[in-house]
Scaffold this motif. Structure first.
Motif: not given
Length: 304
Positions: A206-221
């Motif tokens: 699960g931790r590795a999955a969350r790290e790999r999800a980071r690029p998909g959140l680049a626009w959130v801010g």
């Protein structure tokens, strides 16, 4: 309450049809195509994947109202609905302002255009004469000769209180772009159909999955995404953190892990399944997974 998957906009054209077939074989209940400027047309993609599948519902999310004449858009959608009855959902929206301005299609009043457009398209899909001319849409008395036996639902891909109120008034529901947390869904759900998008990755770690999800959140801010974050207790912290970051990539790479956990469908199969259930409980009728890694579609299917 369904679970679907998005057809990635940058998937090589040679892989598109195989991806659609695989999504159906794996048991996803819907496949959503996007129409982002510079990539692929939504209607063309929808027609192609409908033709090579037999069961899966295909959603178009979204067609920008300023890009097509309402009568011709309705004709395209009606044709797909006639050929593939009961398997189409049509998403309409404003489109991204920057993209629409770059092609000279951003109106003086986006809300007025979308209202007139949605009313006209839905009227024509029902086989009724087009409504009286408005400020932007003029299709009076146009009739589609062969209306579909199953009229496809029309949802509005919008955010912000005025646009969401419009969706409740003139559409069959709403399509909520990512991130669509349970708090955002509860604050925004309108109409019988509430479709949500979220960046997704499933892994035994699960931790590795969350790290790999980071690029998909680049626009959130970015400012346009503020309505998605407003219901969250850490919304102001996200805005302050983004202001301190030099770029979107830095923001995504360094945000706290608990934010990633809240904003993405990332984790083990059980963890992501629980997040999907929470979105359904908040009012989502359909949860659509945006693959962080298109090559691992089988992993995403572990939540079904």
């Amino acid at each position: 309450m369904t679970v679907g998957v998005m057809l990635p906009r940058d998937l090589p054209a040679s892989s598109v049809l195989d991806y659609a077939r695989r999504a159906e074989d794996l048991g996803f209940e819907s496949l959503w195509v996007v129409e982002d400027l510079g990539f692929r047309g939504g209607v063309a993609q929808a027609g192609a994947v409908l033709a090579v599948t037999s069961r899966i519902t295909v959603g178009i999310g979204i067609l920008p109202a300023g890009a097509r004449n309402a009568a011709f858009a309705a004709m395209e959608l009606a044709t797909l609905a006639q050929l593939f009855p009961g398997r189409l959902i049509a998403g309409l929206g404003h489109g991204m302002p920057g993209w629409m301005r770059s092609v000279g299609a951003w109106p003086g009043s986006p809300l007025t255009l979308l209202r007139e457009y949605a009313v006209a398209v839905r009227t024509l899909l029902r086989g009724e004469p087009g409504p009286a001319a408005g400020r932007y849409v003029s299709v009076p008395d146009v009739v589609i000769a062969e209306s579909p036996s199953v009229v496809p639902p029309v949802v509005l891909g919008v955010r912000g209180p005025k646009s969401l109120a419009l969706a409740a008034e003139v559409a069959d529901g709403v399509l909520l772009a990512e991130p669509a947390t349970p708090a955002y869904i509860a604050a925004s759900a309108t109409g019988p159909a509430v479709i949500t998008y979220d960046a997704a990755i499933v892994d035994g770690d699960g931790r590795a999955a969350r790290e790999r999800a980071r690029p998909g959140l680049a626009w959130v801010g970015e400012p346009d995404w503020a309505p998605h974050l407003a219901p969250l207790p850490f919304a102001s912290e996200i805005a302050e953190f983004r202001a301190r970051c030099a770029s979107r990539d830095e923001f995504a790479a360094t945000m706290p892990a608990e934010w990633v956990d809240a904003l993405a469908l990332a984790g083990t199969p059980d963890e992501v399944g629980a997040k999907i259930a929470a979105r359904h409980a908040a009012g989502a009728t359909g949860v659509v997974l945006i693959p962080a890694d298109p090559g691992r579609l089988d992993d995403l299917a572990r939540v079904l």
